[in-house]
Scaffold this motif. Structure first.
Motif, PDB file in Angstrom:
ATOM      1  N   UNK A  48       0.825  -1.200   0.000  1.00  0.00           N
ATOM      2  CA  UNK A  48       0.000   0.000   0.000  1.00  0.00           C
ATOM      3  C   UNK A  48       0.866   1.259   0.000  1.00  0.00           C
ATOM      4  N   UNK A  49       1.992   1.210   0.701  1.00  0.00           N
ATOM      5  CA  UNK A  49       2.918   2.348   0.686  1.00  0.00           C
ATOM      6  C   UNK A  49       3.464   2.579  -0.718  1.00  0.00           C
ATOM      7  N   UNK A  50       3.831   1.504  -1.404  1.00  0.00           N
ATOM      8  CA  UNK A  50       4.349   1.626  -2.767  1.00  0.00           C
ATOM      9  C   UNK A  50       3.268   2.147  -3.707  1.00  0.00           C
ATOM     10  N   UNK A  51       2.057   1.650  -3.540  1.00  0.00           N
ATOM     11  CA  UNK A  51       0.932   2.101  -4.367  1.00  0.00           C
ATOM     12  C   UNK A  51       0.689   3.591  -4.163  1.00  0.00           C
ATOM     13  N   UNK A  52       0.746   4.048  -2.915  1.00  0.00           N
ATOM     14  CA  UNK A  52       0.555   5.466  -2.623  1.00  0.00           C
ATOM     15  C   UNK A  52       1.686   6.306  -3.211  1.00  0.00           C
ATOM     16  N   UNK A  53       2.891   5.748  -3.232  1.00  0.00           N
ATOM     17  CA  UNK A  53       4.024   6.465  -3.808  1.00  0.00           C
ATOM     18  C   UNK A  53       3.807   6.695  -5.301  1.00  0.00           C
ATOM     19  N   UNK A  54       3.294   5.694  -5.988  1.00  0.00           N
ATOM     20  CA  UNK A  54       3.010   5.847  -7.414  1.00  0.00           C
ATOM     21  C   UNK A  54       1.856   6.823  -7.636  1.00  0.00           C
ATOM     22  N   UNK A  55       0.817   6.729  -6.820  1.00  0.00           N
ATOM     23  CA  UNK A  55      -0.348   7.606  -6.962  1.00  0.00           C
ATOM     24  C   UNK A  55       0.013   9.063  -6.693  1.00  0.00           C
ATOM     25  N   UNK A  56       1.044   9.296  -5.874  1.00  0.00           N
ATOM     26  CA  UNK A  56       1.450  10.656  -5.552  1.00  0.00           C
ATOM     27  C   UNK A  56       2.423  11.259  -6.544  1.00  0.00           C
ATOM     28  N   UNK A  57       2.898  10.462  -7.480  1.00  0.00           N
ATOM     29  CA  UNK A  57       3.842  10.945  -8.483  1.00  0.00           C
ATOM     30  C   UNK A  57       3.115  11.807  -9.521  1.00  0.00           C
ATOM     31  N   UNK A  58       3.792  12.786 -10.066  1.00  0.00           N
ATOM     32  CA  UNK A  58       3.141  13.709 -10.996  1.00  0.00           C
ATOM     33  C   UNK A  58       2.661  13.028 -12.278  1.00  0.00           C
ATOM     34  N   UNK A  59       3.349  11.966 -12.670  1.00  0.00           N
ATOM     35  CA  UNK A  59       2.883  11.189 -13.814  1.00  0.00           C
ATOM     36  C   UNK A  59       2.010  10.021 -13.369  1.00  0.00           C
ATOM     37  N   UNK A  60       2.376   9.417 -12.254  1.00  0.00           N
ATOM     38  CA  UNK A  60       1.622   8.267 -11.772  1.00  0.00           C
ATOM     39  C   UNK A  60       0.169   8.587 -11.494  1.00  0.00           C
ATOM     40  N   UNK A 119       1.073  -1.960 -12.102  1.00  0.00           N
ATOM     41  CA  UNK A 119       2.435  -1.434 -12.228  1.00  0.00           C
ATOM     42  C   UNK A 119       3.190  -1.505 -10.902  1.00  0.00           C
ATOM     43  N   UNK A 120       2.490  -1.255  -9.812  1.00  0.00           N
ATOM     44  CA  UNK A 120       3.114  -1.337  -8.499  1.00  0.00           C
ATOM     45  C   UNK A 120       3.557  -2.762  -8.201  1.00  0.00           C
ATOM     46  N   UNK A 121       2.688  -3.714  -8.469  1.00  0.00           N
ATOM     47  CA  UNK A 121       3.020  -5.119  -8.250  1.00  0.00           C
ATOM     48  C   UNK A 121       4.243  -5.524  -9.072  1.00  0.00           C
ATOM     49  N   UNK A 122       4.257  -5.101 -10.334  1.00  0.00           N
ATOM     50  CA  UNK A 122       5.378  -5.447 -11.212  1.00  0.00           C
ATOM     51  C   UNK A 122       6.681  -4.809 -10.722  1.00  0.00           C
ATOM     52  N   UNK A 123       6.613  -3.566 -10.284  1.00  0.00           N
ATOM     53  CA  UNK A 123       7.815  -2.871  -9.805  1.00  0.00           C
ATOM     54  C   UNK A 123       8.361  -3.520  -8.536  1.00  0.00           C
ATOM     55  N   UNK A 131      10.067  -1.991   7.584  1.00  0.00           N
ATOM     56  CA  UNK A 131       8.980  -1.205   6.990  1.00  0.00           C
ATOM     57  C   UNK A 131       9.435  -0.655   5.642  1.00  0.00           C
ATOM     58  N   UNK A 132       8.482  -0.133   4.874  1.00  0.00           N
ATOM     59  CA  UNK A 132       8.770   0.350   3.528  1.00  0.00           C
ATOM     60  C   UNK A 132       9.782   1.500   3.603  1.00  0.00           C
ATOM     61  N   UNK A 133      10.941   1.376   2.946  1.00  0.00           N
ATOM     62  CA  UNK A 133      11.998   2.384   3.074  1.00  0.00           C
ATOM     63  C   UNK A 133      11.594   3.774   2.599  1.00  0.00           C
ATOM     64  N   UNK A 134      10.545   3.851   1.783  1.00  0.00           N
ATOM     65  CA  UNK A 134      10.094   5.150   1.303  1.00  0.00           C
ATOM     66  C   UNK A 134       9.648   6.090   2.409  1.00  0.00           C
ATOM     67  N   UNK A 135       9.429   5.566   3.606  1.00  0.00           N
ATOM     68  CA  UNK A 135       9.006   6.390   4.737  1.00  0.00           C
ATOM     69  C   UNK A 135      10.185   6.993   5.505  1.00  0.00           C
ATOM     70  N   UNK A 136      11.387   6.530   5.233  1.00  0.00           N
ATOM     71  CA  UNK A 136      12.539   6.968   6.023  1.00  0.00           C
ATOM     72  C   UNK A 136      12.812   8.468   5.942  1.00  0.00           C
ATOM     73  N   UNK A 137      12.830   9.008   4.736  1.00  0.00           N
ATOM     74  CA  UNK A 137      13.177  10.421   4.576  1.00  0.00           C
ATOM     75  C   UNK A 137      12.249  11.322   5.373  1.00  0.00           C
ATOM     76  N   UNK A 138      10.956  11.017   5.322  1.00  0.00           N
ATOM     77  CA  UNK A 138       9.979  11.833   6.041  1.00  0.00           C
ATOM     78  C   UNK A 138      10.239  11.811   7.544  1.00  0.00           C
ATOM     79  N   UNK A 139      10.539  10.627   8.074  1.00  0.00           N
ATOM     80  CA  UNK A 139      10.791  10.529   9.510  1.00  0.00           C
ATOM     81  C   UNK A 139      12.079  11.250   9.907  1.00  0.00           C
ATOM     82  N   UNK A 140      13.114  11.105   9.109  1.00  0.00           N
ATOM     83  CA  UNK A 140      14.372  11.770   9.429  1.00  0.00           C
ATOM     84  C   UNK A 140      14.246  13.283   9.294  1.00  0.00           C
TER      85      UNK A 140
END
Length: 248
Positions: A18-30, A41-45, A228-237
């Protein structure tokens, strides 16, 4: 520290898919892609990242626990289930007080053996943006040691996962994916193209770099066993940098 602890608690309880899916949905092209196609696409990635990580884990003769068969896979295999656990360790807890996590391998050593250079140094940050690591062609991986200054605070707050010596391994793994992708060509080419506009017979299309980012996240999580999904690290730091200087 309360906001940081709440973010860590949420991350540990979240579904990486779900974190990965949200990352794609939040992208300017995604965000221009229909929801059903974003899910595919998220599943494939994610699958690309996990497969490459498991190949490296096999190649380096590591004894690991996995939710998938580690035998060589074929093009006819079943796709990922949406709820695939791509990296969560059994000792991870939603409380954020995970004292026992250890990476599955030394990612810095692996990166060096694969021909990359790993540099750890302090790099400037800004309130609106922070870099915890990046890859620079042809083979340099940079990790930002700036955040090590918060280690004592994080230890006192019982959040060892956010200490520099904990997350550096997953960030090195993330950038290692980009090295293997861009320099070693170890990742399949991205076939998806988003159609942006059309003029007469010409249709302008673009790749989605965010899909490579999602693959890199899955690769890093699977290679290290990060909970946990590494995409959350930057926000926490980044939340750490917003603490008052007197408490840092």
């Amino acid at each position: 520290m309360i906001n940081v602890k709440a973010a860590l608690h949420e991350a540990l309880a979240a579904d990486p898919y779900q974190d990965a899916l949200a990352q794609l949905a939040g992208d300017r092209f995604g965000k221009k892609i229909a929801a059903a196609e974003r899910a595919e696409l998220t599943t494939a990635a994610l699958k690309i990242g996990v497969k490459l990580a498991e190949k490296l884990l096999r190649d380096h003769s590591l004894e690991i626990e996995t939710t998938q068969d580690l035998a060589p896979q074929t093009d006819t295999e079943e796709p990922f289930a949406a709820d695939l656990e791509i990296g969560r360790e059994p000792q991870a807890s939603a409380s954020g007080n995970n004292q026992k996590w250890q990476p599955l391998l030394d990612t810095a050593d692996l990166a060096i053996r694969l021909g990359a250079l790993v540099t750890e140094a302090e790099y400037p940050i800004a309130p609106e943006f922070t870099t915890i690591g990046y890859f620079e062609t042809p083979n340099e991986i940079f990790i930002n040691r700036y955040f090590a200054r918060y280690d004592a605070q994080l230890a006192a707050a019982k959040m060892p996962l956010l200490r520099y010596d904990s997350w550096r391994s997953v960030v090195i793994a993330h950038e290692l994916f980009h090295y293997l992708d861009e320099t070693q060509k170890a990742v399949p080419l991205q076939e998806y193209r988003l159609k942006l506009w059309k003029l007469g017979p010409y249709t302008h299309q673009t790749e989605l770099p965010i899909l490579r980012e999602i693959s890199a996240m899955a690769f890093a999580q699977r290679l290290t066993g990060w909970p946990f999904y590494p995409g959350r690290l930057s926000e926490m730091l980044l939340k750490l940098t917003q603490l008052k200087e007197s408490s840092a």
